[in-house]
Scaffold this motif. Structure first.
Motif, PDB file in Angstrom:
ATOM      1  N   UNK A   1       1.122  -1.449   0.278  1.00  0.00           N
ATOM      2  CA  UNK A   1       0.110   0.152   0.152  1.00  0.00           C
ATOM      3  C   UNK A   1       0.867   1.015  -0.261  1.00  0.00           C
ATOM      4  N   UNK A   2       1.878   1.008   0.336  1.00  0.00           N
ATOM      5  CA  UNK A   2       2.827   2.102   0.013  1.00  0.00           C
ATOM      6  C   UNK A   2       3.292   2.367  -1.401  1.00  0.00           C
ATOM      7  N   UNK A   3       3.820   3.395  -2.393  1.00  0.00           N
ATOM      8  CA  UNK A   3       3.570   3.351  -3.357  1.00  0.00           C
ATOM      9  C   UNK A   3       4.928   5.253  -3.210  1.00  0.00           C
ATOM     10  N   UNK A   4       5.750   5.407  -3.951  1.00  0.00           N
ATOM     11  CA  UNK A   4       5.877   6.949  -4.483  1.00  0.00           C
ATOM     12  C   UNK A   4       5.976   6.881  -6.073  1.00  0.00           C
ATOM     13  N   UNK A   5       4.775   8.074  -5.811  1.00  0.00           N
ATOM     14  CA  UNK A   5       4.205   8.185  -7.241  1.00  0.00           C
ATOM     15  C   UNK A   5       5.004   8.708  -8.859  1.00  0.00           C
ATOM     16  N   UNK A   6       4.704   9.796  -9.688  1.00  0.00           N
ATOM     17  CA  UNK A   6       6.021  10.229 -10.105  1.00  0.00           C
ATOM     18  C   UNK A   6       5.942  11.533  -9.675  1.00  0.00           C
ATOM     19  N   UNK A   7       5.003  11.949  -9.075  1.00  0.00           N
ATOM     20  CA  UNK A   7       4.351  13.477  -8.485  1.00  0.00           C
ATOM     21  C   UNK A   7       5.413  13.484  -7.457  1.00  0.00           C
ATOM     22  N   UNK A   8       6.152  12.880  -6.529  1.00  0.00           N
ATOM     23  CA  UNK A   8       6.524  12.617  -5.249  1.00  0.00           C
ATOM     24  C   UNK A   8       7.455  12.654  -5.254  1.00  0.00           C
ATOM     25  N   UNK A   9       7.728  11.557  -6.507  1.00  0.00           N
ATOM     26  CA  UNK A   9      10.022  12.324  -6.884  1.00  0.00           C
ATOM     27  C   UNK A   9      10.289  13.209  -7.519  1.00  0.00           C
ATOM     28  N   UNK A  10       9.369  13.665  -8.610  1.00  0.00           N
ATOM     29  CA  UNK A  10       9.247  15.185  -8.679  1.00  0.00           C
ATOM     30  C   UNK A  10       9.734  15.733  -7.919  1.00  0.00           C
ATOM     31  N   UNK A  11       8.748  15.802  -6.903  1.00  0.00           N
ATOM     32  CA  UNK A  11       8.350  17.098  -5.377  1.00  0.00           C
ATOM     33  C   UNK A  11       9.660  16.921  -4.731  1.00  0.00           C
ATOM     34  N   UNK A  12      10.054  15.637  -4.553  1.00  0.00           N
ATOM     35  CA  UNK A  12      11.601  14.979  -3.794  1.00  0.00           C
ATOM     36  C   UNK A  12      13.093  15.925  -4.630  1.00  0.00           C
ATOM     37  N   UNK A  13      12.799  15.938  -5.953  1.00  0.00           N
ATOM     38  CA  UNK A  13      13.572  15.810  -6.774  1.00  0.00           C
ATOM     39  C   UNK A  13      14.408  18.321  -6.841  1.00  0.00           C
ATOM     40  N   UNK A  14      12.815  18.220  -7.078  1.00  0.00           N
ATOM     41  CA  UNK A  14      12.704  19.844  -6.848  1.00  0.00           C
ATOM     42  C   UNK A  14      13.401  20.394  -5.329  1.00  0.00           C
ATOM     43  N   UNK A  15      12.327  20.068  -4.232  1.00  0.00           N
ATOM     44  CA  UNK A  15      12.648  20.014  -3.123  1.00  0.00           C
ATOM     45  C   UNK A  15      14.711  20.194  -2.417  1.00  0.00           C
ATOM     46  N   UNK A  16      15.259  19.019  -2.833  1.00  0.00           N
ATOM     47  CA  UNK A  16      16.545  18.439  -2.653  1.00  0.00           C
ATOM     48  C   UNK A  16      17.206  18.694  -3.977  1.00  0.00           C
ATOM     49  N   UNK A  17      17.321  18.666  -4.715  1.00  0.00           N
ATOM     50  CA  UNK A  17      18.177  19.752  -6.042  1.00  0.00           C
ATOM     51  C   UNK A  17      18.910  20.826  -5.578  1.00  0.00           C
ATOM     52  N   UNK A  18      20.212  21.272  -6.375  1.00  0.00           N
ATOM     53  CA  UNK A  18      21.099  22.412  -6.542  1.00  0.00           C
ATOM     54  C   UNK A  18      21.453  21.719  -7.433  1.00  0.00           C
ATOM     55  N   UNK A  19      21.072  22.538  -8.689  1.00  0.00           N
ATOM     56  CA  UNK A  19      21.680  21.953 -10.336  1.00  0.00           C
ATOM     57  C   UNK A  19      23.187  21.938 -10.168  1.00  0.00           C
ATOM     58  N   UNK A  20      23.574  23.145  -9.342  1.00  0.00           N
ATOM     59  CA  UNK A  20      25.388  24.120  -9.273  1.00  0.00           C
ATOM     60  C   UNK A  20      26.143  22.824  -8.694  1.00  0.00           C
TER      61      UNK A  20
END
Length: 278
Positions: free
Chosen positions: A8-27
């Motif tokens: 019953x536990x799932x990381x959806x594509x939107x969840x993954x996108x949010x994780x990337x957006x929150x914790x990425x610093x591209x530089x």
């Protein structure tokens, strides 16, 4: 991007996108990986999301720690730079903690294949060689000496007729502490914190008495009191010291042997305490 699902536990594509957006610093971020139960497809409804973020040397980010995803799932993120992750391949204790997890980690960000081509491949090719074993023996010996203090706390806690503080400290050292000594010495690449207990026990398959004493010390079998668990742990220390006698470093032998003698002279008997039966 692929969903990561278990029951019953799932990381959806939107969840993954949010994780990337929150914790990425591209530089500065070279890779962001998913570890733990979600990476192993073992996540349950109460599992947290374990992230490791790889950054260029000298980078300091302020958002390490614990967060919430959509107000329902805990996230823990750890940021590492080269000085940190190089130890995973050279330090025995760090290797036992990280190598197995790196092998099955899932990539969320991987710029120029930094993680898959360098670190994950390195983890797959990792071999516990003679040099690593030499360092492991030194570290295991040093840690065994460190836990000698907890044996004294245990003996003093017993002498004071149930000094809870001392007995709790002793119980921790004689369970978790001694297990880490075994983990390091035998080069057990722990697959997860949740599997730590069983994977260490598997390495003790040749010694049923040690397995039983360790189980009692951890409190995972029977209805033993704290006093009995500490007594079992003290006897576990003695057996481990004997089993690993060829590993102890010259500078450590005197302390370990003294501690064993001290336990043998002062620790209550297992049979008389109704802990084990002959």
């Amino acid at each position: 991007m692929k969903n990561f699902t278990y029951e019953n536990s799932q990381l959806s594509s939107s969840d993954i996108d949010e994780l990337i957006q929150r914790f990425d610093k591209s530089n500065v971020v070279q890779a962001l990986i998913l570890m733990g139960s979600y990476a192993r497809n073992e996540a349950g409804p109460h599992s947290d999301i374990d992230l490791v973020r790889f950054v260029i040397a000298g980078t300091k980010l302020s958002d390490d720690g614990t967060h919430l995803l959509k107000k329902k799932v805990l996230i823990t993120i750890c940021t590492v730079e080269p000085i940190d992750y190089e130890k995973w391949f050279t330090d025995p204790y760090e290797a036992t903690k990280w190598i197995a997890g790196l092998r099955i980690a899932r990539v969320l960000i991987d710029r120029e294949n930094f993680f898959t081509d360098r670190l994950q491949r390195r983890a797959h090719n990792f071999v516990w060689d003679a040099t690593m074993q030499l360092h492991a023996n030194i570290e295991a010996s040093r840690r065994m000496v460190g836990w000698c203090e907890e044996t004294n706390k245990g003996l003093e806690g017993l002498r004071r007729n149930y000094d809870i503080g001392r007995l709790l400290n002793a119980c921790h050292g004689l369970s978790w502490g001694l297990s880490e000594v075994i983990q390091i010495h035998r080069g057990i690449l722990i697959s997860s914190d949740n599997n730590f207990f069983n994977e260490i026990e598997s390495a003790l398959a040749d010694n049923k008495r040690m397995i039983e004493l360790r189980r009692i010390t951890f409190g995972v079998i029977g209805s033993y009191t704290l006093r009995q668990r500490v007594i079992a742990g003290l006897h576990f220390f003695v057996l481990l010291a004997k089993q690993m006698s060829n590993v102890w470093q010259v500078t450590d032998v005197e302390i370990i042997e003294h501690t064993v003698q001290h336990i043998n002279l002062n620790a209550p008997n297992l049979v008389s305490e109704n802990i084990l039966f002959e």
